[in-house]
Scaffold this active site. Structure first.
Site, PDB file in Angstrom:
ATOM      1  NE  ARG A  98      -3.950  -2.254   2.051  1.00  0.00           N
ATOM      2  CZ  ARG A  98      -3.634  -3.393   2.660  1.00  0.00           C
ATOM      3  NH1 ARG A  98      -2.821  -3.296   3.668  1.00  0.00           N
ATOM      4  NH2 ARG A  98      -4.350  -4.274   2.602  1.00  0.00           N
ATOM      5  CE  LYS A 102       0.343  13.721 -15.138  1.00  0.00           C
ATOM      6  NZ  LYS A 102       0.135  14.082 -16.360  1.00  0.00           N
ATOM      7  CD  GLU A 133       8.733  16.523 -22.699  1.00  0.00           C
ATOM      8  OE1 GLU A 133       7.862  17.826 -22.289  1.00  0.00           O
ATOM      9  OE2 GLU A 133       7.963  15.710 -23.140  1.00  0.00           O
ATOM     10  CE  LYS A 176       6.166  17.316 -13.976  1.00  0.00           C
ATOM     11  NZ  LYS A 176       6.290  16.148 -14.730  1.00  0.00           N
ATOM     12  CD  GLU A 199      -2.973  16.234 -16.451  1.00  0.00           C
ATOM     13  OE1 GLU A 199      -1.767  15.815 -16.164  1.00  0.00           O
ATOM     14  OE2 GLU A 199      -3.409  15.973 -17.450  1.00  0.00           O
ATOM     15  NE  ARG A 216       1.485  16.878 -13.183  1.00  0.00           N
ATOM     16  CZ  ARG A 216       1.990  16.172 -12.231  1.00  0.00           C
ATOM     17  NH1 ARG A 216       1.549  15.993 -11.261  1.00  0.00           N
ATOM     18  NH2 ARG A 216       3.086  15.243 -12.658  1.00  0.00           N
ATOM     19  CG  ASN A 265      -0.918  17.013 -20.834  1.00  0.00           C
ATOM     20  OD1 ASN A 265       0.349  16.553 -20.851  1.00  0.00           O
ATOM     21  ND2 ASN A 265      -2.052  16.741 -20.477  1.00  0.00           N
ATOM     22  CG  HIS A 277       2.467  16.242 -24.338  1.00  0.00           C
ATOM     23  ND1 HIS A 277       3.241  17.376 -24.441  1.00  0.00           N
ATOM     24  CD2 HIS A 277       3.355  15.327 -23.792  1.00  0.00           C
ATOM     25  CE1 HIS A 277       4.597  17.081 -23.781  1.00  0.00           C
ATOM     26  NE2 HIS A 277       4.720  15.948 -23.346  1.00  0.00           N
ATOM     27  CG  HIS A 321       0.047  11.746 -26.231  1.00  0.00           C
ATOM     28  ND1 HIS A 321      -0.494  12.257 -25.269  1.00  0.00           N
ATOM     29  CD2 HIS A 321       1.433  11.242 -25.980  1.00  0.00           C
ATOM     30  CE1 HIS A 321       0.431  12.415 -24.374  1.00  0.00           C
ATOM     31  NE2 HIS A 321       1.407  11.770 -24.327  1.00  0.00           N
ATOM     32  CG  HIS A 335       7.270  11.452 -25.259  1.00  0.00           C
ATOM     33  ND1 HIS A 335       6.039  11.582 -25.584  1.00  0.00           N
ATOM     34  CD2 HIS A 335       7.403  12.433 -24.187  1.00  0.00           C
ATOM     35  CE1 HIS A 335       5.204  12.333 -24.853  1.00  0.00           C
ATOM     36  NE2 HIS A 335       6.366  12.867 -24.205  1.00  0.00           N
TER      37      HIS A 335
END
Ligand code: NAD
Ligand code: GLY
Length: 368
Positions: A124, A146, A188, A231, A241, A245, A249, A252, A256, A269
């Site tokens: 946990r 993340k 980035e 960030k 998010e 946040r 993206n 992105h 994607h 990426h």
């Protein structure tokens, strides 16, 4: 930004904890201060077959009093999966790791994301430390909590928000990074400059014109620290998010779609993000928010970074547009874009007409 132990220190403040991000040179050898509290704990270090031979011993030498075992995973995005995750669980259970144990992620975003997810779920939740070794992971993936693994049906489909105890960024590790990976990370960095604007954008513009490579430690250290600071500010305000946040993206939504269309084989990426950034600015111009000169500026920055920014021949623009419209990230059945008026003035927009999206893609296409 506070300087500590000859490194930049940025504190990431979230609802549950505050943790430091250290950015410095030679930190792998000189990070014992980070591990002082770990001396009595069991630690499992997770890395991969490429990074471990380069840096694992260096790190182990810096933490001689800590009981540390190591797990080396296969290298590649295709191993960001259940099998690798299970290897971590197996090792933890077999080694009788308890709830006060720590994981250390030594590697790029793939190792960081899997290790973070293992940490968030083992018994946990146990603590973990990120030691990112790619530019992309140093400016983005290792900060903000993340974590994820991929599912055969989709990237990052299984994951959590789970913050590390600390992030240790040794800029020296970039010296061994393949050039292509370094350039992909620069995409980035350019994203952060567009998000933040101001002198950061202007300085980066100049630095890119002069050329940045992985050995430019004195340029990279403050640059990486600045991205982490930007960030950290965003994560502090919107850890999970729910709104702000999503600005991270930028580019992105396009990236994607390109990655999915090419089954993740054609671009790294960051390379897809480079094209996505250009498309996002072009779309902002089309919608009347940004000036055409901004699109030209961004194209120039990406070129200086050695990144292609046009949608290449071979990509079907109609198909790309369809792919975007079907994107799973669509909120309330609307595709969400990050647009901008200028560097430092970005915003979310879910009202982009399909016709303008298509026109943008055609304009960003490099074919005749
Ligand atoms: P990666 O982890 O696959 O690393 C790229 C390559 O560089 C790998 O072959 C790796 O072994 C090698 N490498 C790493 N460090 C090296 C070094 N110092 N010297 C030599 N080789 C080295 O890729 P990445 O670009 O770091 O990360 C991509 C992953 O990060 C994706 O899975 C993506 O989903 C994830 N990501 C996560 C977040 C987040 O917020 N969690 C953000 C962005 C990306
Ligand atoms: N990489 C985007 C985020 O961390 O939210």
């Amino acid at each position: 930004m506070v300087k500590a132990n000859n490194a930049y220190q940025i504190d990431v403040i979230t609802g549950e904890n505050t943790y430091p991000v250290y950015v410095g040179e030679g930190l792998l050898e000189h990070c014992s201060f980070v591990f002082e509290q770990l001396a009595t704990r069991q630690v499992l270090m997770v890395s991969n077959e490429t990074v471990a031979p380069l840096y694992m011993d260096k790190l182990l030498n810096a933490m001689p009093d800590v009981e540390t075992d190591c797990l080396i995973l296969k290298d590649g995005e295709q191993y960001k999966n259940f099998t690798s995750l299970q290897k971590i669980y197996d090792k933890l259970i077999d080694g009788r790791y308890h709830r006060d144990s720590y994981l250390i992620a030594l590697g790029g975003g793939v190792v960081g994301d899997i290790t973070g997810f293992a940490a968030s779920t083992y018994q946990r939740g146990i603590a973990y430390i990120q030691i990112p070794t790619t530019l992309l992971a140093q400016v983005d993936a290792s900060v903000g909590g993340k974590t994820a693994i991929n599912h055969p049906l989709g990237k990052n489909m299984i994951g959590s928000f789970y913050q590390p105890e600390a992030v240790v960024i040794d800029v020296n590790t970039l010296r061994t990074l393949p050039e292509r990976e370094f350039k992909a990370g620069l995409a980035e960095v350019i994203k952060y400059a567009l998000l933040h604007g101001g002198t950061f954008f202007d300085t980066l513009y100049q630095q890119l014109e002069e050329g940045i490579d992985a050995s430019d430690i004195e340029v990279l250290k403050p640059l990486i620290a600045k991205c982490c600071r930007i960030k950290a500010d965003i994560v502090r305000q919107d850890e999970k998010e729910t709104g702000l946040r999503a600005l991270l993206n930028l580019g992105h939504t396009f990236a994607h779609a390109l990655e999915t269309l090419s089954a993740y084989k054609r671009w790294l990426h960051g390379e897809a993000v480079a094209i996505g950034l250009y498309c996002a600015v072009l779309l902002s111009v089309k919608l009347g928010y940004a000036k055409l000169s901004l699109a030209e500026k961004v194209a120039h920055m990406l070129s200086c970074a050695g990144l292609a920014y046009k949608i290449p021949v071979g990509i079907d623009v109609e198909q790309l547009c369809d792919k975007m419209m079907l994107d799973k990230k669509i909120k309330d059945k609307r595709l969400q874009f990050v647009l901008l008026e200028a560097p430092g003035a970005c915003f979310l927009n879910s009202e982009v007409p399909e016709r303008l999206l298509k026109e943008t893609l055609i304009e960003a296409f490099e074919g005749d």
